[in-house]
Design an enzyme around this catalytic site. Structure first.
Site, PDB file in Angstrom:
ATOM      1  N   PRO A   2     -32.528  12.360 -11.820  1.00 25.55           N
ATOM      2  CA  PRO A   2     -33.993  12.335 -11.854  1.00 25.55           C
ATOM      3  C   PRO A   2     -34.502  12.063 -13.266  1.00 25.55           C
ATOM      4  O   PRO A   2     -34.039  12.668 -14.228  1.00 25.55           O
ATOM      5  CB  PRO A   2     -34.385  13.743 -11.410  1.00 25.55           C
ATOM      6  CG  PRO A   2     -33.168  14.331 -10.781  1.00 25.55           C
ATOM      7  CD  PRO A   2     -31.995  13.650 -11.416  1.00 25.55           C
ATOM      8  N   GLU A   3     -35.444  11.125 -13.387  1.00 23.56           N
ATOM      9  CA  GLU A   3     -36.044  10.794 -14.684  1.00 23.56           C
ATOM     10  C   GLU A   3     -37.501  11.257 -14.660  1.00 23.56           C
ATOM     11  O   GLU A   3     -37.927  11.918 -13.714  1.00 23.56           O
ATOM     12  CB  GLU A   3     -35.905   9.291 -14.941  1.00 23.56           C
ATOM     13  CG  GLU A   3     -34.430   8.843 -14.869  1.00 23.56           C
ATOM     14  CD  GLU A   3     -34.229   7.361 -15.097  1.00 23.56           C
ATOM     15  OE1 GLU A   3     -35.051   6.742 -15.803  1.00 23.56           O
ATOM     16  OE2 GLU A   3     -33.249   6.809 -14.558  1.00 23.56           O
ATOM     17  N   LYS A  53     -37.430  15.276 -19.114  1.00 28.63           N
ATOM     18  CA  LYS A  53     -36.868  15.501 -17.782  1.00 28.63           C
ATOM     19  C   LYS A  53     -36.690  16.985 -17.478  1.00 28.63           C
ATOM     20  O   LYS A  53     -36.023  17.343 -16.518  1.00 28.63           O
ATOM     21  CB  LYS A  53     -35.512  14.789 -17.674  1.00 28.63           C
ATOM     22  CG  LYS A  53     -35.605  13.275 -17.887  1.00 28.63           C
ATOM     23  CD  LYS A  53     -34.246  12.633 -17.733  1.00 28.63           C
ATOM     24  CE  LYS A  53     -33.909  11.783 -18.928  1.00 28.63           C
ATOM     25  NZ  LYS A  53     -32.552  11.235 -18.870  1.00 28.63           N
ATOM     26  N   HIS A  90     -24.125  25.003  -2.202  1.00 31.95           N
ATOM     27  CA  HIS A  90     -24.478  24.368  -3.464  1.00 31.95           C
ATOM     28  C   HIS A  90     -25.714  24.988  -4.112  1.00 31.95           C
ATOM     29  O   HIS A  90     -26.237  24.458  -5.081  1.00 31.95           O
ATOM     30  CB  HIS A  90     -24.686  22.868  -3.251  1.00 31.95           C
ATOM     31  CG  HIS A  90     -23.473  22.204  -2.677  1.00 31.95           C
ATOM     32  ND1 HIS A  90     -23.468  21.579  -1.447  1.00 31.95           N
ATOM     33  CD2 HIS A  90     -22.211  22.103  -3.152  1.00 31.95           C
ATOM     34  CE1 HIS A  90     -22.258  21.118  -1.196  1.00 31.95           C
ATOM     35  NE2 HIS A  90     -21.482  21.419  -2.200  1.00 31.95           N
ATOM     36  N   ARG A 109     -23.173  18.776  -8.075  1.00 26.54           N
ATOM     37  CA  ARG A 109     -22.186  18.460  -9.126  1.00 26.54           C
ATOM     38  C   ARG A 109     -22.288  19.393 -10.334  1.00 26.54           C
ATOM     39  O   ARG A 109     -21.493  19.290 -11.260  1.00 26.54           O
ATOM     40  CB  ARG A 109     -22.340  17.000  -9.546  1.00 26.54           C
ATOM     41  CG  ARG A 109     -21.934  16.068  -8.408  1.00 26.54           C
ATOM     42  CD  ARG A 109     -22.004  14.617  -8.815  1.00 26.54           C
ATOM     43  NE  ARG A 109     -21.047  14.297  -9.874  1.00 26.54           N
ATOM     44  CZ  ARG A 109     -20.986  13.124 -10.475  1.00 26.54           C
ATOM     45  NH1 ARG A 109     -21.819  12.171 -10.143  1.00 26.54           N
ATOM     46  NH2 ARG A 109     -20.104  12.901 -11.431  1.00 26.54           N
ATOM     47  N   ARG A 259     -22.722   3.715 -20.247  1.00 29.95           N
ATOM     48  CA  ARG A 259     -23.735   3.686 -19.187  1.00 29.95           C
ATOM     49  C   ARG A 259     -23.796   2.305 -18.561  1.00 29.95           C
ATOM     50  O   ARG A 259     -23.895   1.295 -19.263  1.00 29.95           O
ATOM     51  CB  ARG A 259     -25.114   4.065 -19.746  1.00 29.95           C
ATOM     52  CG  ARG A 259     -25.181   5.455 -20.366  1.00 29.95           C
ATOM     53  CD  ARG A 259     -24.782   6.556 -19.395  1.00 29.95           C
ATOM     54  NE  ARG A 259     -25.643   6.647 -18.234  1.00 29.95           N
ATOM     55  CZ  ARG A 259     -26.745   7.393 -18.182  1.00 29.95           C
ATOM     56  NH1 ARG A 259     -27.112   8.129 -19.204  1.00 29.95           N
ATOM     57  NH2 ARG A 259     -27.488   7.416 -17.099  1.00 29.95           N
TER      58      ARG A 259
END
Ligand code: ZN
Length: 270
Positions: A2-3, A53, A90, A109, A259
């Site tokens: 998410p940005e 963020k 999770h 993650r 990246r």
């Protein structure tokens, strides 16, 4: 990941759901990345702000009004508010609100981060501590943006991802803004004119994404379970091998400083 537009969408939905409610219980994964979530117990949520963020949840209590809960969603993090307590392996942190609802943080993650600390005391979060201006801060202008970029010899793509020159960009909107401003992602020097064009492109790309509720790729969901709508509007990111919308050349992709990066070899010359 998410940005800024995705985090802003979450902030806007989350704030009215939790503001004014007291956190009466909490539970967290034992990892140091999440364990201090329980320190929010006893506090009332005063609001939800965003910096880059990061989500900054203001906390107030009878004995301490200078705490905040900071949440970084990492790669796969998401927040939900439900009537029932989560039964999800999770779930990394859960806060019980005084009306019986539960706010919880799901992160498959575990690249996310949850921390309760003194308001504004961000030394333990180096990226947040050293974060550059918000992209829509009127004090950020082409001149000081250019000056900031000249302080490093990093590739422009890497500079933008560092958060030090402008806050909130990740891989998606960096590739979009560089494509739109016709700057090659490996350029190490960006002159004043291109810096000005780049800042304008960053602002336009982010504003459009915010107005479309963010980009949904893989795991991003808003607290109401919905998805963003910006993914159908990307010109460059994720379109390697397809024609450039401007010149029809085939968009290229390679790894730059670890990246994955997509760009147009014709429009974005060095
Ligand atoms: Zn092109």
């Amino acid at each position: 990941m998410p940005e800024l537009p995705e985090v802003e969408s979450i902030r806007g939905q989350l704030e009215p759901l939790i503001r004014g409610f007291r956190i009466v219980g909490a539970n967290a994964h034992p990892s140091v990345k999440f364990s201090s979530a329980v320190d929010a117990i006893g506090h009332v949520v005063t609001g939800v702000e965003r910096r880059g963020k990061y989500l900054l949840v203001g906390l107030d209590s009878d004995w301490d009004d200078r705490r905040e809960l900071i949440i970084h969603l990492g790669m796969t993090g998401g927040l939900q508010v439900d009537d029932q307590p989560p039964r999800d392996p999770h779930c990394r942190a859960r806060w019980d609100l005084d009306d019986g609802r539960h706010l919880w943080f799901r992160d498959i993650r575990r690249f996310g981060r949850v921390v309760v600390l003194n308001r504004g005391d961000h030394q333990s979060l180096p990226t947040l501590h050293a974060m550059g201006p918000e992209p829509f801060d009127p004090r950020l202008n082409p001149r000081n943006f250019y000056r900031s970029l000249t302080s490093t010899r990093q590739r422009i793509k890497t500079s933008l991802l560092s958060q030090r020159h402008v806050a909130g960009l990740g891989n998606i909107y960096t590739d979009e803004a560089l494509w739109r401003s016709r700057i090659n992602p490996v350029s190490r020097r960006v002159g004043p004119e291109r810096a000005s064009r780049l800042l304008g492109a960053i602002r336009n790309v982010l504003a459009e994404a915010i107005s479309h509720g963010g980009t949904t790729l893989r795991d991003f969901r808003t607290p109401d379970g919905g998805q963003g709508r910006n993914q159908d509007r990307l010109d460059c990111y994720g379109r390697a091998g397809q024609p450039c919308p401007t010149c029809s050349a085939i968009l290229a992709r390679r790894i730059i400083d670890q990246r994955s990066t997509t760009w147009c070899p014709t429009c974005q010359i060095r």
